[in-house]
Design an enzyme around this catalytic site. Structure first.
Site, mmCIF file in Angstrom:
data_model
loop_
_atom_site.group_PDB
_atom_site.id
_atom_site.type_symbol
_atom_site.label_atom_id
_atom_site.label_comp_id
_atom_site.label_asym_id
_atom_site.label_seq_id
_atom_site.Cartn_x
_atom_site.Cartn_y
_atom_site.Cartn_z
ATOM 1 C CG HIS A 307 -1.877 0.885 1.072
ATOM 2 N ND1 HIS A 307 -1.482 2.276 1.490
ATOM 3 C CD2 HIS A 307 -3.440 0.634 0.408
ATOM 4 C CE1 HIS A 307 -3.075 3.222 0.774
ATOM 5 N NE2 HIS A 307 -4.263 1.886 0.721
ATOM 6 C CG ASP A 364 -8.239 -4.064 -3.286
ATOM 7 O OD1 ASP A 364 -8.057 -3.539 -3.811
ATOM 8 O OD2 ASP A 364 -9.658 -4.435 -3.277
HETATM 9 C C1 SDX Z 1 -6.078 -0.009 -3.292
HETATM 10 O O1 SDX Z 1 -4.367 5.082 -2.155
HETATM 11 C C2 SDX Z 1 -5.191 3.769 -2.010
HETATM 12 O O2 SDX Z 1 -5.757 4.322 -0.631
HETATM 13 C C3 SDX Z 1 -5.750 3.066 -2.220
HETATM 14 C C4 SDX Z 1 -6.921 1.890 -1.644
HETATM 15 C C5 SDX Z 1 -8.100 2.566 -1.472
HETATM 16 O O3 SDX Z 1 -8.652 2.008 -0.034
HETATM 17 O O4 SDX Z 1 -8.352 4.055 -2.139
HETATM 18 O O5 SDX Z 1 -6.030 1.481 -0.244
HETATM 19 C C6 SDX Z 1 -6.923 1.002 -2.226
HETATM 20 O O6 SDX Z 1 -5.895 0.019 -4.414
HETATM 21 C C7 SDX Z 1 -4.766 -0.487 -2.251
HETATM 22 C C8 SDX Z 1 -4.347 -0.723 -3.007
HETATM 23 C C9 SDX Z 1 -3.942 -2.563 -4.745
HETATM 24 N N1 SDX Z 1 -3.480 -2.824 -5.113
HETATM 25 C C10 SDX Z 1 -2.851 -4.012 -4.856
HETATM 26 O O7 SDX Z 1 -3.476 -4.780 -3.905
HETATM 27 C C11 SDX Z 1 -2.155 -4.173 -6.044
HETATM 28 C C12 SDX Z 1 -0.874 -5.501 -5.762
HETATM 29 N N2 SDX Z 1 0.145 -3.375 -4.604
HETATM 30 C C13 SDX Z 1 1.141 -2.997 -5.660
HETATM 31 O O8 SDX Z 1 0.909 -2.946 -6.986
HETATM 32 C C14 SDX Z 1 1.610 -1.907 -4.786
HETATM 33 O O9 SDX Z 1 1.515 -2.246 -3.138
HETATM 34 C C15 SDX Z 1 0.767 -0.846 -4.619
HETATM 35 C C16 SDX Z 1 0.490 0.003 -6.162
HETATM 36 C C17 SDX Z 1 -0.815 -1.088 -3.575
HETATM 37 C C18 SDX Z 1 1.718 0.424 -4.006
HETATM 38 O O10 SDX Z 1 2.995 0.646 -4.674
HETATM 39 P P1 SDX Z 1 3.555 1.888 -4.477
HETATM 40 O O11 SDX Z 1 3.375 2.378 -3.075
HETATM 41 O O12 SDX Z 1 4.159 2.782 -5.754
HETATM 42 O O13 SDX Z 1 5.199 0.927 -3.578
HETATM 43 P P2 SDX Z 1 6.277 0.479 -5.024
HETATM 44 O O14 SDX Z 1 5.588 -0.861 -6.603
HETATM 45 O O15 SDX Z 1 7.065 1.408 -5.164
HETATM 46 O O16 SDX Z 1 6.715 -0.873 -4.380
HETATM 47 C C19 SDX Z 1 7.732 -0.145 -3.265
HETATM 48 C C20 SDX Z 1 8.527 -1.513 -3.316
HETATM 49 C C21 SDX Z 1 9.558 -2.199 -4.660
HETATM 50 O O17 SDX Z 1 10.070 -3.293 -4.485
HETATM 51 P P3 SDX Z 1 11.440 -2.751 -5.074
HETATM 52 O O18 SDX Z 1 11.704 -1.659 -6.083
HETATM 53 O O19 SDX Z 1 12.178 -1.733 -3.647
HETATM 54 O O20 SDX Z 1 12.612 -3.546 -4.773
HETATM 55 O O21 SDX Z 1 7.666 -2.791 -3.019
HETATM 56 C C22 SDX Z 1 7.532 -3.996 -4.140
HETATM 57 C C23 SDX Z 1 7.848 -2.847 -5.324
HETATM 58 O O22 SDX Z 1 8.380 -4.115 -6.355
HETATM 59 N N3 SDX Z 1 6.142 -4.003 -3.884
HETATM 60 C C24 SDX Z 1 5.509 -5.463 -4.382
HETATM 61 C C25 SDX Z 1 4.200 -5.669 -4.198
HETATM 62 N N4 SDX Z 1 3.901 -4.326 -3.618
HETATM 63 C C26 SDX Z 1 5.452 -3.200 -3.386
HETATM 64 N N5 SDX Z 1 6.899 -6.979 -4.402
HETATM 65 C C27 SDX Z 1 5.746 -7.632 -5.152
HETATM 66 N N6 SDX Z 1 4.616 -7.661 -4.315
HETATM 67 C C28 SDX Z 1 3.996 -6.955 -4.118
HETATM 68 N N7 SDX Z 1 2.176 -6.384 -4.415
#
Ligand code: SDX
Length: 428
Positions: A307, A364
């Site tokens: 998140h 989710d």
């Molecule tokens: C919602 O914003 C809100 O409030 C949203 C929400 C709402 O109520 O409106 O809460 C609803 O959208 C919840 C999120 C649902 N999405 C997912 O579950 C999709 C999977 N999650 C990711 O795509 C990610 O965690 C996000 C999009 C939710 C957040 O992305 P960020 O904040 O841009 O973080 P990032 O992508 O920069 O990740 C930081 C690190 C990275 O690794 P490094 O580059 O540091 O090595 O964490 C890793 C990412 O690769 N990472 C994950 C991961 N999420 C982040 N690795 C594996 N699986 C994951 N799910």
């Protein structure tokens, strides 16, 4: 006492910028004069460190995993309130008295129907159309039938548009479900409360007596409450951005629906169930998929994990996880997906990759397990999220208009071609 300004030293000069105080949480540096004074802008991809507005509606404490609607903790709201009351609270800022609640319910019931011509728009979609695409189109089309809810300025017109939108949106969400199953659509029933009415419009079969199952209604009510608002997330920021151009409420919400559809945002609840089904079909090898999620060369992500704001448990996920267990037991349903989800959570939260990045289950991760137990098809999960988020979108849109926020228009750091003269075709 913290400083009330920051000093920027640049080009041999010092510039001071005031700090805007918060009730709780992040304080903000007011950089509204930065470009005029220094010629510089800020750059913050994904707005990870950027406040877009001042708001009184919802507060998230990402480090402690806490969520408050108008100051009330989500745990108390989820346990003690109901979705109609939460819609009132988000829209008006206070819990309603009995009279205020009745008048709000009456205002919604007044619009508890949708123009028959709207059904013709629904009919042209193929049954294979994704419900979120249908919902976004129908929501924007509502503008044509409700012109008074377009460029609203007065608080009265805003509240009228809000009640109209709330009433009609639940029909559109139910219609996308009926369309998917090729069933005739139902209209509203004012003898029922908002969630019962939605449930009946979705599930009433033309040839059978309809019975409201209190377990299902209770589960739907709780899920809708938990999705009701979440400050400046992607879809809410979209609704605010579109509304800042003085676009009407229905068209602004339609844009928010499209943003929510994305698998990185609200579409994740559908992606989670598809992921759990994939793991189940692949023999339930949870460790294999945790390794895939960690592998940078593999574009597999653990959907429902991570998140932007929560660097601790998402309090909604904690509530939904318990509710999933309770509802499946109450309905006598065994769902392998829940077992796999719990295993996945346990393995991931013992793994340094997830722990070091503070990746926890989000809203989710478990919600789809409940939707599935309630008989809602996977492609409808994000429509359920949209119905829950509707009061948040409307409240944030209303706040943006009442605050007279300026039209949103970010700047950029340009890294394209230098200035150059046109080259005639013959000379290329
Ligand atoms: C919602 O914003 C809100 O409030 C949203 C929400 C709402 O109520 O409106 O809460 C609803 O959208 C919840 C999120 C649902 N999405 C997912 O579950 C999709 C999977 N999650 C990711 O795509 C990610 O965690 C996000 C999009 C939710 C957040 O992305 P960020 O904040 O841009 O973080 P990032 O992508 O920069 O990740 C930081 C690190 C990275 O690794 P490094 O580059 O540091 O090595 O964490 C890793 C990412 O690769 N990472 C994950 C991961 N999420 C982040 N690795 C594996 N699986 C994951 N799910």
């Amino acid at each position: 006492m913290s400083d009330n300004k920051v000093v920027l030293n640049y080009d041999g000069k010092s510039f001071e910028y005031p700090i805007i105080d918060s009730t709780i949480g992040d304080r903000g540096i007011d950089i509204s004069k930065l470009r005029d004074q220094t010629g510089l802008i800020t750059l913050d991809l994904g707005y990870k460190n950027t406040g877009a507005t001042l708001s009184d509606i919802t507060y998230l404490d990402g480090d402690n995993g806490e969520l408050y609607y108008r100051g009330y903790p989500i745990e108390q709201i989820a346990e003690k309130s109901n979705f109609t009351e939460v819609m009132y609270l988000l829209l008006h800022g206070e819990l309603p008295t009995s009279d205020q609640f009745q008048s709000f319910q009456k205002g919604i019931n007044k619009y508890n129907f949708v123009a028959d011509e709207m059904k013709k728009i629904l009919d042209v979609f193929p049954r294979s159309a994704h419900p979120m695409g249908v919902l976004s189109s129908l929501t924007s089309a509502l503008t044509a039938f409700n012109p008074r809810a377009v460029d609203v300025n007065s608080k009265e017109d805003l509240d009228h548009a809000a009640e109209m939108m709330i009433a009609k949106f639940s029909h559109l969400c139910a219609w996308t479900y009926r369309k998917k199953l090729g069933l005739p659509i139902n209209h509203g029933d004012n003898s029922l409360n908002y969630v019962e009415n939605f449930y009946k419009m979705c599930f009433r079969r033309p040839n059978e007596e309809f019975h409201l199952d209190p377990i299902v209604v209770g589960a739907l009510d709780k899920l809708l409450i938990l999705h009701a608002d979440h400050e400046q997330n992607c879809s809410t920021s979209t609704v605010r951005m579109v509304g800042s151009a003085h676009t009407g409420l229905f068209a602004s919400v339609s844009a928010g629906i499209s943003a929510l559809w994305g698998p990185l945002h609200g579409g994740a609840n559908q992606a989670v169930i598809e992921m759990l089904e994939l793991i189940e079909q692949d023999g339930g090898d949870v460790a294999k998929y945790v390794e895939k999620a960690k592998n940078k060369d593999d574009n597999f992500r653990l959907m429902g994990f991570g998140h932007r704001v929560y660097k601790n448990f998402d309090p909604r996920a904690t509530i939904i996880k318990k509710a999933a267990d309770d509802i499946l037991n109450a309905l006598g349903i065994e769902d392998k997906a829940l077992d796999i989800a719990m295993q996945l959570e346990r393995v991931a939260l013992e793994d340094e990759y997830f722990v070091s990045r503070k990746l926890y289950p989000n809203v989710d991760f478990y919600s789809g397990i409940i939707y599935r137990a309630l008989g809602i098809p996977t492609e409808m999960f994000t429509v359920m999220f949209a119905l829950g988020r509707l009061p948040g979108w409307i409240s944030q849109w209303k706040e943006m208009r009442l605050h007279n926020d300026p039209i949103g228009r970010p700047r950029q750091v340009y890294q394209g071609a230098q200035k150059r003269d046109y080259v005639d075709f013959s000379a290329r």
